[in-house]
Design a protein around this motif. Structure first.
Motif, PDB file in Angstrom:
ATOM      1  N   GLU A 235       0.820  -1.212   0.000  1.00 32.25           N
ATOM      2  CA  GLU A 235       0.000   0.000   0.000  1.00 32.25           C
ATOM      3  C   GLU A 235       0.853   1.261   0.000  1.00 32.25           C
ATOM      4  O   GLU A 235       0.565   2.227  -0.721  1.00 32.25           O
ATOM      5  N   GLU A 236       1.943   1.238   0.777  1.00 34.40           N
ATOM      6  CA  GLU A 236       2.851   2.391   0.803  1.00 34.40           C
ATOM      7  C   GLU A 236       3.480   2.586  -0.575  1.00 34.40           C
ATOM      8  O   GLU A 236       3.614   3.706  -1.066  1.00 34.40           O
ATOM      9  N   ARG A 237       3.849   1.460  -1.196  1.00 34.42           N
ATOM     10  CA  ARG A 237       4.477   1.528  -2.521  1.00 34.42           C
ATOM     11  C   ARG A 237       3.505   2.107  -3.554  1.00 34.42           C
ATOM     12  O   ARG A 237       3.889   2.929  -4.394  1.00 34.42           O
ATOM     13  N   LEU A 238       2.247   1.697  -3.495  1.00 32.21           N
ATOM     14  CA  LEU A 238       1.257   2.184  -4.448  1.00 32.21           C
ATOM     15  C   LEU A 238       0.984   3.672  -4.241  1.00 32.21           C
ATOM     16  O   LEU A 238       0.790   4.414  -5.204  1.00 32.21           O
ATOM     17  N   VAL A 240       3.160   5.853  -3.173  1.00 31.17           N
ATOM     18  CA  VAL A 240       4.333   6.532  -3.756  1.00 31.17           C
ATOM     19  C   VAL A 240       4.220   6.552  -5.273  1.00 31.17           C
ATOM     20  O   VAL A 240       4.451   7.580  -5.924  1.00 31.17           O
ATOM     21  N   LEU A 241       3.855   5.410  -5.876  1.00 34.47           N
ATOM     22  CA  LEU A 241       3.772   5.308  -7.341  1.00 34.47           C
ATOM     23  C   LEU A 241       2.685   6.212  -7.916  1.00 34.47           C
ATOM     24  O   LEU A 241       2.903   6.877  -8.930  1.00 34.47           O
ATOM     25  N   THR A 242       1.502   6.244  -7.289  1.00 33.81           N
ATOM     26  CA  THR A 242       0.409   7.062  -7.827  1.00 33.81           C
ATOM     27  C   THR A 242       0.700   8.554  -7.684  1.00 33.81           C
ATOM     28  O   THR A 242       0.108   9.370  -8.396  1.00 33.81           O
ATOM     29  N   ASN A 243       1.619   8.898  -6.777  1.00 31.90           N
ATOM     30  CA  ASN A 243       2.011  10.302  -6.595  1.00 31.90           C
ATOM     31  C   ASN A 243       3.370  10.620  -7.220  1.00 31.90           C
ATOM     32  O   ASN A 243       3.911  11.706  -7.001  1.00 31.90           O
ATOM     33  N   LYS A 244       3.901   9.701  -7.987  1.00 30.53           N
ATOM     34  CA  LYS A 244       5.255   9.874  -8.551  1.00 30.53           C
ATOM     35  C   LYS A 244       5.335  11.097  -9.459  1.00 30.53           C
ATOM     36  O   LYS A 244       6.343  11.787  -9.534  1.00 30.53           O
ATOM     37  N   ALA A 245       4.241  11.351 -10.196  1.00 29.05           N
ATOM     38  CA  ALA A 245       4.157  12.550 -11.039  1.00 29.05           C
ATOM     39  C   ALA A 245       2.758  13.123 -10.869  1.00 29.05           C
ATOM     40  O   ALA A 245       1.848  12.439 -10.404  1.00 29.05           O
ATOM     41  N   SER A 246       2.587  14.381 -11.254  1.00 25.75           N
ATOM     42  CA  SER A 246       1.273  15.017 -11.124  1.00 25.75           C
ATOM     43  C   SER A 246       0.229  14.242 -11.912  1.00 25.75           C
ATOM     44  O   SER A 246      -0.896  14.063 -11.460  1.00 25.75           O
ATOM     45  N   VAL A 247       0.615  13.773 -13.110  1.00 24.49           N
ATOM     46  CA  VAL A 247      -0.277  12.941 -13.920  1.00 24.49           C
ATOM     47  C   VAL A 247       0.422  11.599 -14.149  1.00 24.49           C
ATOM     48  O   VAL A 247       1.495  11.547 -14.738  1.00 24.49           O
ATOM     49  N   MET A 248      -0.171  10.518 -13.650  1.00 27.91           N
ATOM     50  CA  MET A 248       0.414   9.170 -13.743  1.00 27.91           C
ATOM     51  C   MET A 248      -0.553   8.237 -14.460  1.00 27.91           C
ATOM     52  O   MET A 248      -1.713   8.135 -14.090  1.00 27.91           O
ATOM     53  N   LEU A 249      -0.022   7.550 -15.466  1.00 26.67           N
ATOM     54  CA  LEU A 249      -0.825   6.583 -16.211  1.00 26.67           C
ATOM     55  C   LEU A 249      -0.276   5.177 -15.978  1.00 26.67           C
ATOM     56  O   LEU A 249       0.889   4.904 -16.263  1.00 26.67           O
TER      57      LEU A 249
END
Length: 334
Positions: A235-238, A240-249
């Motif tokens: 969950e922590e990893r997800l 971080v990943l979903t917030n890695k950039a302002s727009v994430m695909l």
């Protein structure tokens, strides 16, 4: 063209059903069979079809076949085809090798090798040996913790590999894996490279740790946790990943190469906005692929996030574009 009509001439045969495929395997059992799992929406597949046509002229004794991956799902699932283009090699009706991706030089090399000398490079060819050694070095260093196993962590294909995966998961160890059934050259070559005759084999920082018995010993002596890198909680990893950039695909493939029609369409929409975005290839990470479905409560891909919040999949993005709402959302104005 029906499989039964396939002759050893300079052409690429197209197969449209599982029945045709099985018939072709039977009819061409004595020769080398190269199957291209492709999709009409992927430009790299069209390029590789041209490469196949040229190889067919050069190697009339080899049977080259096109099979549309999404049109014959039972065959694609059987051979674990998760992206296109993928090439699977058969001899004596058995899978002997595999190549994922649009790599014309590597495809040519594999065809020449298997057509001339069966499954393995000639022992006298030092150049090929050197190439294999370099390849194995790259593979063993591909991740801090690399597991060479039979099958995948999701579907181990032997009891020892299954036990190894269970131990690594139990200790929350972050690892990548390589299915030695997918590449006969790696399967045989790694035994010599590592001086270890069996599988699974676990590498840490490019160095062989050992097989299942060694890992069990390290677990019993409580040394395993100090040797292998720990995975962050999913969950922590997800987050971080979903917030890695302002727009994430999150998609199948990446910006340069979509690996499904839905992902290709959403890329085209985003590219048309001029907004900067980052992508994550869910085919490269099964943990993220499965975990994000629960995390987002959204069962399919692609998935688009803005500032860590789920916007939706392709249908939602299409609606937002038609309503003129997409740009403000991507800019974070909504």
């Amino acid at each position: 063209m029906a499989a039964g009509a396939a002759e050893a001439v300079a052409e690429v045969v197209e197969v449209g059903s599982a029945g045709q495929f099985e018939e072709l395997l039977r009819l061409k059992a004595k020769s080398l069979l190269v199957i291209h799992f492709w999709a009409p929406w992927a430009p790299q597949c069209a390029q590789m079809n041209d490469v196949m046509a040229e190889l067919a002229k050069e190697h009339p004794q080899v049977s080259f076949v096109k099979l549309e991956a999404e049109a014959v799902p039972e065959v694609s699932e059987k051979y674990e085809i998760s992206s296109v283009p993928t090439f699977v090699f058969f001899k004596n009706s058995q899978k002997i090798d595999r190549l994922d991706g649009a790599h014309a030089p590597e495809l040519t090399k594999k065809v020449e090798r298997h057509a001339s000398s069966g499954c393995f490079p000639p022992s006298a060819d030092e150049h090929l040996k050197e190439d294999l050694s370099l390849r194995l070095k790259k593979l063993t260093h591909a991740a801090p913790c690399m597991l060479f196993m039979k099958g995948t962590p999701q579907e181990p294909r032997c009891g020892f590999s299954k036990q190894m995966v269970e131990i690594l998961h139990k200790h929350n160890i972050q690892f990548s894996s390589f299915d030695i059934f997918s590449d006969e050259e790696v399967r045989q070559g790694l035994k010599t490279y590592s001086n270890w005759p069996t599988y699974p084999q676990l590498y840490v920082s490019g160095e062989l740790v050992g097989g299942l018995d060694i890992i069990k010993e390290l677990e019993a002596s409580e040394e395993l946790d100090t040797i292998c890198p720990k995975a962050p909680k999913l969950e922590e990893r997800l987050k971080v990943l979903t917030n890695k950039a302002s727009v994430m695909l999150f998609m199948k493939g990446n910006k340069q190469e979509a690996k499904c029609g839905f992902s290709k369409q959403i890329l085209e929409i985003l590219n048309g906005t001029g907004i900067e975005y980052e992508t994550f290839d869910i085919l490269e990470d099964e943990e993220v692929r499965q975990g994000l479905k629960t995390f987002s409560n959204w069962p399919t891909y692609p998935q688009l996030y803005v500032k860590g919040e789920l916007v939706g999949g392709l249908d939602i993005v299409k609606e937002l574009k038609e309503n003129g709402e997409l740009l403000p959302i991507l800019r974070g104005e909504n």
